[in-house]
Design an enzyme around this catalytic site. Structure first.
Site, PDB file in Angstrom:
ATOM      1  N   HIS A 125      -8.468   8.166 -23.758  1.00  0.00           N
ATOM      2  CA  HIS A 125      -8.758   6.768 -23.463  1.00  0.00           C
ATOM      3  C   HIS A 125      -8.390   6.468 -22.012  1.00  0.00           C
ATOM      4  CE1 HIS A 125      -8.193   5.860 -28.058  1.00  0.00           C
ATOM      5  NE2 HIS A 125      -9.177   6.695 -27.804  1.00  0.00           N
ATOM      6  N   ASP A 164     -15.619   7.169 -26.960  1.00  0.00           N
ATOM      7  CA  ASP A 164     -15.870   7.003 -25.527  1.00  0.00           C
ATOM      8  C   ASP A 164     -16.459   5.652 -25.134  1.00  0.00           C
ATOM      9  OD1 ASP A 164     -15.099   9.725 -24.646  1.00  0.00           O
ATOM     10  OD2 ASP A 164     -16.818  10.305 -25.868  1.00  0.00           O
TER      11      ASP A 164
END
Lengths: 424, 320
Positions: free
Chosen positions: A47, A13
């Protein structure tokens, strides 16, 4: 010509998506990116990419350069989920990507994640109860585990071309998993075969040599999934993933294609250290005033956790990954008085890497980290400088917002630094 | 590490790969074909929906839509949306062993392909039938299409185990924007279906005949030519009562049908169904809610659905 390896030096992340999108938008050393290669993980990646015009996509299997029209190649180290791929392609089409499958090639040796793996994964996590590992519940680990136990019987992408073989493999897989875990549900095998065969006839399945051609065309960006601190061997066992999240797979692919030592390594870090799911997060601070719109609490991973910048953990990640040539530092727009910088723990300022494969030691380390107190310096005034100094690696690009135009290049010639010795 | 935002469903994925070919889904029609595809020819045909070892409790669901010119682009919208139906039903367990059939309705008085009828299938093979449908684009100017001929076929040329073996009616959805002719004409039946019928059958009688075996719904999609005409809806309300529904958005057809079946099978209530839709990210929840609200307001679904607006003679059917 320099290729670029991108990996997350935290728990995931950190912003690999936005960094890869930026690379694809601006090119590498003045040359357009030829392809994005996925070299680990599977469809559990998330993503996020936001374009300046507001279009937004969370990339799971397609490479994060797709909205820039850049080709994606899924290498054999990727666990391919054909069902999720279809949905992702449709979403990309609604964003204006004409025929997304035209932009995709898949290595025939890549493993297939199936609904039965997923059901087994979820059954195991439920059985673990409060001791969940923070799995995404997508069956990626289960897929890898099965392939290690039964390499010849593991369903692979190329099987989608021969439905009879695939059907046999799926029936055997389901039978074995059910013998172990009890009835798993999931769709009838025939229905799965039909869906996977549709995948097989729609996507371009290639042999391992294909990557060599891509590497000759132009700069290739290797997009890692998850984070080095979740690595199957070097992560904090058992809160890890069934995937090698260091640069090792990418280096292997480069070496096999005869391109060893031609890539620069970019490590991605955010100034807030985060973790989605259970496991050590030494600097966790629930009072940090952040939310992450892309990581809602879900049934399998639970809450998205925020912590102060953990230089000790990231230093460890750097060390186990074999170092990087530059750091992309993201989320600088979150800097403020609340966010602190952890230089050391109460017992050390360096976690010494263990021997690869020594999971007992990793487990001891995990227990220790769960009892560790962080020592903080105040909020840095100059974040890039503080991070560069603490990790002894230059921060080459910073991100101050979600889009490629929010990036600032601090070292214009960053891609020239190439690691000659290929670490594996 | 994300949380896996892209859903995973084998039926849904198969549809998506199939549709992603970029080829028009109405390939047969677009290739210039102007006669019924042999697979869809109603002549001398019987369509069966049978139980099997794999599908022991089949439930028959037929979806027939008007393909005449007044429907404008609605048939193409339906064609892109209908392949989702099976996945929707199975994913949420609205029906255990659904068997779905698609067909198309034209105008027997002037069209070349007035009736096209696919097979009942338990997997995505019925999508192939969708691809074989010829779009008429014709139709008369009098706001009437040969819906009655389709109802005749469903009443007399289908054999469904859910009803024959277990006394459970199947589901018939007709999607259109016009009126039916007032009787099934013996001549058309002879020419198109091949039955040796000697006298016409009044519309009401064939409606009541088909409703014995099928819970029958008429869906009027907005965007079709006569959709705004109150005469159309009141015509079908008179025949089918609450089962004549308005559909704000033709793109919501699958969700509407799936929820209707879920309600009929007692698998969900309307609120739960709408919550399911919201959960899968459906953007048509409001349309479905509007379409089905009158039905849901009628109280317990099973006992009130199926009651025609006018009760007379053998129209007195209620689902048990």
């Amino acid at each position: 010509m320099t290729h670029v390896l991108v990996a997350d030096l935290g728990f995931g992340d950190a912003g690999k998506g936005t960094v890869v999108d930026w690379l694809c938008a601006t090119g590498v050393q003045g040359r357009p990116v030829a392809a994005v290669v996925r070299y680990n993980g599977g469809g559990q990646a998330g993503h996020s990419v936001v374009l300046p015009d507001g279009r937004e996509h969370v990339f799971a299997q397609f490479g994060s350069g797709t909205l820039r029209g850049v080709h994606t190649h899924l290498s054999r180290f990727m666990v391919v989920d054909p069902l999720a791929l279809a949905v992702e392609a449709d979403h990309l089409a609604t964003l204006g990507v004409r025929d997304p499958f035209r932009l995709l090639t898949v290595d025939g040796d890549a493993l297939l994640a199936t609904p039965y793996h997923r059901a087994a994964n979820q059954a195991r996590e439920i059985a673990r109860g409060a001791h969940r590992h923070g799995s995404c519940g997508k069956g990626v680990g289960e897929t890898v585990a099965y392939s290690l136990a039964h390499p010849a019987d593991a369903p692979r992408v190329s099987d989608a071309r021969t439905p009879a073989v695939l059907g046999d493999k799926l029936r055997l897989l389901r039978q074995r998993l059910e013998e172990e875990l009890g009835p798993l549900g999931g769709p009838p095998v025939d229905a799965t075969v039909r869906a996977f065969a549709a995948f097989g006839s729609r996507v371009t399945i290639v042999s391992p040599g294909f990557l060599g051609h891509l590497l000759g065309v132009g700069p290739v960006v290797f997009e890692g999934a998850q984070g080095v601190l979740l690595d199957e061997w070097h992560g904090f066992h058992p809160y890890t993933t069934w995937s090698t999240t260091t640069f090792a797979n990418a280096e292997t692919l480069l070496a096999e294609a005869g391109y060893a030592g031609t890539a620069t390594r970019l490590g991605v870090l955010r100034i807030v250290t985060t973790r989605h799911g259970a496991g050590p997060l030494v600097t966790e601070d629930p009072s940090l005033p952040f939310v992450d719109p892309h990581n809602p609490t879900n049934r399998w991973q639970g809450r998205f956790r925020f912590g102060h910048f953990d230089a000790v953990a990231h230093r460890y990640a750097l060390e186990v990954a074999g170092g990087v040539d530059g750091i992309a530092l993201t989320h600088l727009d979150l800097a403020g008085p609340a966010l602190r910088f952890c230089e050391a723990y109460d017992w050390t300022d360096r976690i010494v890497p263990g021997r690869r494969g020594d999971l007992a030691r990793q487990e001891l380390l995990t227990r220790r980290l769960l009892r560790t107190t962080p020592r903080y310096a105040g909020p840095p005034v100059d974040w890039p400088q503080a991070v560069s100094r603490a990790l002894r690696v230059p921060v080459v690009v910073t991100s101050h917002g979600p889009t490629a135009t929010d990036k600032q290049v601090l070292r214009p010639n960053w891609a020239a630094r190439v690691r000659r010795a290929a670490a594996a | 590490m994300g949380s896996g935002v892209w859903s995973t469903d084998v039926y849904d994925a198969a549809d998506r790969y199939r549709r992603s070919t970029g080829r028009s889904a109405f390939a047969y029609s677009d290739s210039g074909a102007r006669t019924v595809h042999p697979q869809l020819d109603p002549r001398g045909a019987v369509r069966e929906s049978r139980d099997s070892a794999e599908h022991p409790e089949s439930i028959s669901i037929a979806v027939l839509f008007d393909v005449t010119g007044s429907m404008r682009d609605v048939p193409r919208v339906l064609q892109t949306k209908l392949p989702k139906l099976l996945g929707l039903l199975l994913r949420k367990s609205y029906a255990r062993d659904p068997q779905i059939m698609f067909g198309a309705i034209g105008d027997a008085t002037c069209d070349r392909v007035p009736l096209q009828i696919g097979q009942f299938e338990s997997d995505n093979r019925m999508d192939d039938d969708l691809g074989r449908i010829v779009l008429e684009g014709g139709g008369g100017g009098q706001m009437t299409e040969s819906y009655e001929l389709a109802l005749y076929f469903m009443a007399r040329h289908t054999e469904i185990d859910c009803f024959a073996k277990r006394g459970r009616r199947g589901y018939l959805f007709v999607i259109g924007d016009e009126l039916a002719y007032d009787r099934v004409k013996a001549r058309e039946v002879r020419n198109i279906i091949g039955d040796d019928l000697h006298e016409d059958i009044p519309l009401r009688r064939i409606v009541s005949e088909v409703r014995r075996r099928y819970d029958t719904y008429f869906l009027v999609p907005h965007g079709a030519g006569h959709a705004g005409n109150p005469k159309v809806l009141s015509f079908w309300r008179d025949l089918l009562g609450q089962n004549a529904l308005e559909l704000d958005d033709p793109a919501a057809v699958c969700e509407t049908i799936a929820l209707t079946v879920g309600l009929g099978e007692d698998a969900i209530d309307l609120d739960a169904g709408l919550a399911d839709l919201a959960e899968v990210g459906s953007t048509v929840t409001a349309s479905v809610s509007n379409a089905l609200a009158p039905v849901a307001r009628g109280g317990r679904v099973l006992s009130t659905w199926g009651l025609p607006g006018t009760l007379q003679g053998d129209d007195r059917i209620s689902r048990l």
